[in-house]
Design a protein around this motif. Structure first.
Motif, PDB file in Angstrom:
ATOM      1  N   VAL A  21       8.321  -5.364 -56.471  1.00 34.35           N
ATOM      2  CA  VAL A  21       7.979  -4.635 -55.507  1.00 34.35           C
ATOM      3  C   VAL A  21       6.437  -4.804 -55.180  1.00 34.35           C
ATOM      4  O   VAL A  21       5.815  -4.513 -56.069  1.00 34.35           O
ATOM      5  CB  VAL A  21       8.434  -2.953 -55.513  1.00 34.35           C
ATOM      6  N   VAL A  22       6.092  -5.029 -53.958  1.00 31.61           N
ATOM      7  CA  VAL A  22       4.955  -5.425 -53.688  1.00 31.61           C
ATOM      8  C   VAL A  22       4.380  -4.626 -52.528  1.00 31.61           C
ATOM      9  O   VAL A  22       5.007  -4.693 -51.399  1.00 31.61           O
ATOM     10  CB  VAL A  22       4.505  -6.975 -53.484  1.00 31.61           C
ATOM     11  N   ARG A  23       3.186  -3.730 -52.470  1.00 35.26           N
ATOM     12  CA  ARG A  23       2.677  -2.876 -51.347  1.00 35.26           C
ATOM     13  C   ARG A  23       1.109  -3.282 -51.304  1.00 35.26           C
ATOM     14  O   ARG A  23       0.514  -3.487 -52.174  1.00 35.26           O
ATOM     15  CB  ARG A  23       2.751  -1.564 -51.768  1.00 35.26           C
ATOM     16  N   ILE A  24       0.885  -3.772 -50.135  1.00 36.45           N
ATOM     17  CA  ILE A  24      -0.672  -4.008 -50.004  1.00 36.45           C
ATOM     18  C   ILE A  24      -1.230  -3.623 -48.597  1.00 36.45           C
ATOM     19  O   ILE A  24      -0.267  -3.030 -47.671  1.00 36.45           O
ATOM     20  CB  ILE A  24      -0.734  -5.634 -49.877  1.00 36.45           C
ATOM     21  N   TRP A  25      -2.501  -3.027 -48.923  1.00 43.28           N
ATOM     22  CA  TRP A  25      -2.982  -2.521 -47.650  1.00 43.28           C
ATOM     23  C   TRP A  25      -4.476  -2.638 -47.664  1.00 43.28           C
ATOM     24  O   TRP A  25      -5.192  -3.079 -48.527  1.00 43.28           O
ATOM     25  CB  TRP A  25      -2.868  -0.922 -47.512  1.00 43.28           C
ATOM     26  N   ARG A  26      -5.100  -2.370 -46.597  1.00 38.01           N
ATOM     27  CA  ARG A  26      -6.637  -2.501 -46.226  1.00 38.01           C
ATOM     28  C   ARG A  26      -6.837  -1.212 -45.948  1.00 38.01           C
ATOM     29  O   ARG A  26      -6.544  -0.366 -45.192  1.00 38.01           O
ATOM     30  CB  ARG A  26      -6.928  -3.294 -45.186  1.00 38.01           C
TER      31      ARG A  26
ATOM     32  N   GLN B 193      -6.047  -4.248 -51.042  1.00 35.56           N
ATOM     33  CA  GLN B 193      -5.911  -3.758 -52.478  1.00 35.56           C
ATOM     34  C   GLN B 193      -4.247  -3.700 -52.386  1.00 35.56           C
ATOM     35  O   GLN B 193      -3.533  -3.679 -51.438  1.00 35.56           O
ATOM     36  CB  GLN B 193      -6.520  -2.595 -52.889  1.00 35.56           C
ATOM     37  N   GLY B 194      -3.752  -3.390 -53.565  1.00 31.74           N
ATOM     38  CA  GLY B 194      -2.294  -3.346 -53.638  1.00 31.74           C
ATOM     39  C   GLY B 194      -1.708  -2.511 -54.880  1.00 31.74           C
ATOM     40  O   GLY B 194      -2.436  -2.164 -55.791  1.00 31.74           O
TER      41      GLY B 194
END
Length: 71
Positions: free
Chosen positions: A18-23, A31-32
């Motif tokens: 499960v991968v979550r990334i955001w700015r 980052q994530g």
């Protein structure tokens, strides 16, 4: 299915993540957070290199990607 196809050994390895990334506003890069679905082990990551390192430690070396646009 042909006899030849049935007799070949399975060489497919499967792992799920499960991968979550955001700015964040005003911050460079992204980052994530990543989690290995099989073990539940997770980590916060900063950038593609940390994300790939986490995945490769659990699933093995990935093919060398064309990293254009990933940083």
């Amino acid at each position: 299915m042909s006899e030849e196809h049935r007799s070949r050994p399975q060489t497919i390895q499967r792992d799920s993540f499960v991968v979550r990334i955001w700015r964040e506003r005003g911050q460079p890069g992204w980052q994530g957070w990543v989690q290995h679905a099989g073990t539940g082990e997770s980590a916060s990551v900063r950038g593609i290199d940390e994300l790939l390192a986490f995945i490769e430690e659990r699933a093995g070396r990935l093919a060398e990607p064309d990293r254009k646009g990933l940083k």
